[in-house]
Scaffold this motif. Structure first.
Motif, PDB file in Angstrom:
ATOM      1  N   HIS A   1       5.291  37.650 105.853  1.00 23.90           N
ATOM      2  CA  HIS A   1       5.096  39.085 105.607  1.00 23.90           C
ATOM      3  C   HIS A   1       6.371  39.863 105.943  1.00 23.90           C
ATOM      4  O   HIS A   1       6.792  40.745 105.210  1.00 23.90           O
ATOM      5  N   GLY A   2       6.968  39.511 107.070  1.00 21.42           N
ATOM      6  CA  GLY A   2       8.205  40.184 107.479  1.00 21.42           C
ATOM      7  C   GLY A   2       9.316  39.960 106.452  1.00 21.42           C
ATOM      8  O   GLY A   2      10.131  40.851 106.191  1.00 21.42           O
ATOM      9  N   ALA A   3       9.316  38.778 105.849  1.00 26.45           N
ATOM     10  CA  ALA A   3      10.344  38.451 104.845  1.00 26.45           C
ATOM     11  C   ALA A   3      10.281  39.397 103.650  1.00 26.45           C
ATOM     12  O   ALA A   3      11.290  39.634 102.978  1.00 26.45           O
ATOM     13  N   HIS A  11      11.785  36.603  86.331  1.00 29.27           N
ATOM     14  CA  HIS A  11      11.380  37.555  87.358  1.00 29.27           C
ATOM     15  C   HIS A  11      11.575  36.897  88.708  1.00 29.27           C
ATOM     16  O   HIS A  11      11.793  35.690  88.785  1.00 29.27           O
ATOM     17  N   SER A  12      11.493  37.706  89.755  1.00 27.39           N
ATOM     18  CA  SER A  12      11.726  37.150  91.086  1.00 27.39           C
ATOM     19  C   SER A  12      10.436  36.541  91.645  1.00 27.39           C
ATOM     20  O   SER A  12       9.364  36.696  91.064  1.00 27.39           O
ATOM     21  N   VAL A  13      10.574  35.855  92.761  1.00 28.95           N
ATOM     22  CA  VAL A  13       9.400  35.224  93.379  1.00 28.95           C
ATOM     23  C   VAL A  13       9.305  35.723  94.821  1.00 28.95           C
ATOM     24  O   VAL A  13       9.741  35.046  95.744  1.00 28.95           O
ATOM     25  N   PRO A  14       8.766  36.928  95.011  1.00 29.23           N
ATOM     26  CA  PRO A  14       8.762  37.484  96.369  1.00 29.23           C
ATOM     27  C   PRO A  14       7.809  36.725  97.297  1.00 29.23           C
ATOM     28  O   PRO A  14       6.831  36.120  96.821  1.00 29.23           O
ATOM     29  N   PRO A  15       8.106  36.721  98.595  1.00 29.03           N
ATOM     30  CA  PRO A  15       7.236  36.012  99.542  1.00 29.03           C
ATOM     31  C   PRO A  15       5.936  36.776  99.789  1.00 29.03           C
ATOM     32  O   PRO A  15       5.759  37.368 100.840  1.00 29.03           O
ATOM     33  N   VAL A  16       5.038  36.768  98.827  1.00 27.05           N
ATOM     34  CA  VAL A  16       3.792  37.565  98.956  1.00 27.05           C
ATOM     35  C   VAL A  16       2.787  36.893  99.886  1.00 27.05           C
ATOM     36  O   VAL A  16       2.791  35.692 100.009  1.00 27.05           O
TER      37      VAL A  16
END
Ligand code: HXC
Length: 527
Positions: free
Chosen positions: A391-393, A522-527
């Motif tokens: 989550h912090g990432a 597209h990007s791969v966010p740390p969801v």
């Protein structure tokens, strides 16, 4: 000739009768019931939301396609949803408003088609869409056709995300999978006493896990903001809610290819404020209210508005503030640590809240102003096992990804990873300023001294005195802004009185910057 006139008059009367039927919605009984529940009708809501006389309705004359369980004999005016376009502060918006008086505002095939039409047109024409939800959900009699309708809406909410602002007001029930259209939009509003949303309601919960809870306790505005962070704004009345949707839009561009409108309230860009420094206690352990700084630095509020900022998720993770405001007329998104709550530390909820806000601002060309006073990440098993790492990432990710102007002001503490997560230069801040009270270091002097001077302190006769000396030494070496300024981690240390003029200069300088990221699907966010 007179025969022809007569035919045409009959045609006009037929049209008038059809329109009147639609305007009557679910009829006097349904409207009375709506009023008893303390709710406005779908049409009253649109009237209040839009500039007077600008609403143009689309699809008023549709007929539903349900044939089972007696639906073939039932009329549902406008198929339970009023759709069209109009203006807010002179700018075009699309709107849909579910009509609970017409078969509970339930969603069937045609109802969904109307909403999809609004979403498609809003995206094509590049203007915001506002959805007002007040519905019993999927129309049971229409079976899978109703479900498919929801799917088509979810698809559009997703692909138009980041293209046009999508704003939702839940002004009644919103249950089951129906909640996912609001969840896929950018901002959700609710009103105390009339709104609730949940995936599974109290009856199912009781059956499945035996828990007893009321609809409001489960999915009302308070739990859905304070506990879950689903609802961005809780308003006291529908009038206030619709007014605040208008206000929110005043900060936003109509689409991702435009800049937000500039609103000049005549606040002097060179206004200094000698009292600003008094807000922050010299003792780093003492809290203060970050809103006091926001109120004094950013443009004063336009006439008729109480606050000079527009808060998003004010009651969720209050240790971080996310709000819109203006600097010399330009809309900015503020991300600010709030020392009044949990000393302004970053935790799972704060990271979630901030990263989504950052991504919204970046998508819609809204510069970011980061006000930093952060002691670190909240420690503990709850946070670690809850996934503070991933989550912090998200915050690091969102700031790094953002190409809008990013201006960081370090007011007091800026420690460790949380210093980076509040947008240091390394994450692409265009300008980093600091007050003389700023402390930039790997960790707080107390903790740092105990680690690096452990042996020396252990050997000392007076351990307490030795510890104090080492803390002082560490503070003098690192817990100030000057070491960071020497290495250009910050661009300047400023007199706090100059904060407003300096932020404006930094913002205006970076408005013209060009920044590109590597091309990708597209990007791969740390969801
Ligand atoms: C058909 C419905 C309906 C529904 C309400 N009505 N919900 N008709 N399908 N889903 C009708 C009622 O029969 C009634 O018709 C009118 O709408 C008003 O409803 P009331 O029940 O009288 O109103 P109220 O007492 O205020 O209760 C509101 C309510 C309740 C809490 C929303 O109606 C309710 O629980 N409805 C079912 C909610 C639900 O489970 N929906 C499916 C969710 S699942 P008359 O004839 O009196 O006018 C879902 C799947 C989406 O939506 C999946 C997407 C992936």
């Amino acid at each position: 000739m007179s025969g022809e006139r007569e035919i045409k008059e009959r045609m006009l009367e037929e049209l008038k009768a059809k329109k009147q039927k639609v305007l009557a919605m679910g009829g006097p009984k349904g409207i009375e019931r709506q009023k008893k529940l303390g709710k406005l009708t779908a049409r009253e809501r649109i009237e209040l939301l839009l500039d007077e006389g600008t609403f143009v309705e689309i699809g008023a004359l549709v007929k539903h396609k349900g044939r089972e369980f007696g639906l073939d004999k039932r009329e549902i005016p406008a198929d339970g949803v009023v759709t069209g376009f109009g203006k807010i502060d002179g700018r075009k918006v699309y709107v849909f408003s579910q009509d609970f008086t017409s078969l509970g505002g339930t969603l069937g095939e045609v109802h969904a088609k109307k909403i999809c039409e609004v979403l498609d047109r809003a995206a094509k024409e590049g203007c915001p869409v506002i959805g007002i939800n007040d519905s019993g959900g999927a129309r049971i009699q229409e079976g899978v056709d109703a479900l498919a309708g929801y799917g088509q809406i979810f698809f559009r909410n997703s692909i138009y995300s980041g293209v046009i602002p999508q704003i939702c007001a839940i002004l009644g029930p919103c249950a089951g999978g129906a909640v996912y259209s609001p969840a896929l939009m950018d901002f959700i509003f609710m009103v105390e006493g009339i709104s609730y949303a949940f995936i599974t309601g109290p009856r199912v919960i009781k059956q499945v896990i035996g828990e007893e809870i009321s609809e409001m306790e489960l999915g009302g505005p308070i739990p859905q903001q304070e506990k879950s962070g689903v609802v961005h704004r809780v308003e006291k009345s529908e009038e206030e809610c619709l007014r605040n949707i208008r206000r929110l839009l005043s900060y936003l561009p109509s689409n991702n290819l435009e800049d937000p409108p500039r609103v000049d309230v005549g606040d002097d860009p060179n206004r200094r404020d000698e009292g600003l420094f008094d807000i922050v206690p010299a003792d780093p352990m003492k809290p203060y209210d970050m809103y006091d700084i926001i109120r004094r630095v950013f443009d004063r509020s336009p006439e008729g508005e109480e606050e000079n900022y527009f808060d998003i998720l004010p009651r969720f993770a209050p240790n971080i503030i996310t709000c819109f405001a203006r600097l010399n007329g330009y809309t900015v998104g503020i991300i600010a640590n709030q020392p009044k709550f949990k000393a302004g530390c970053l935790d799972i909820d704060a990271s979630d809240k901030a990263s989504r806000f950052i991504r919204f601002c970046d998508a819609f060309n809204i510069p970011l102003i980061n006000l930093v006073d952060v002691p670190g990440y909240l420690p503990g098993t709850e946070q670690e096992w809850g996934g503070i790492i991933r989550h912090g990432a998200k915050m690091l990710y969102a700031y790094s990804e953002a190409t809008v102007p990013k201006i960081t002001l370090i007011i007091r503490k800026a420690y460790g990873g949380s210093y980076l997560a509040m947008c240091s230069k390394d994450l692409g801040a265009d300008m980093v300023l600091a007050w003389p009270t700023a402390e930039l270091a790997v960790m707080g002097p107390e903790g740092a001294a105990q680690i690096i001077f452990r042996e020396e302190i252990a050997k000392a006769e007076d351990k307490e005195k030795a510890l104090k000396e080492k803390i002082k030494l560490y503070r003098e070496t690192f817990a100030n802004p000057y070491r960071a300024a020497e290495s250009l981690h910050i661009d300047d240390v400023i007199d706090p009185a100059d904060t407003r003029p300096m932020l404006i200069k930094a913002l205006e300088a970076s408005l013209t910057k060009r920044e590109r990221r590597p091309p990708k699907k597209h990007s791969v966010p740390p969801v």
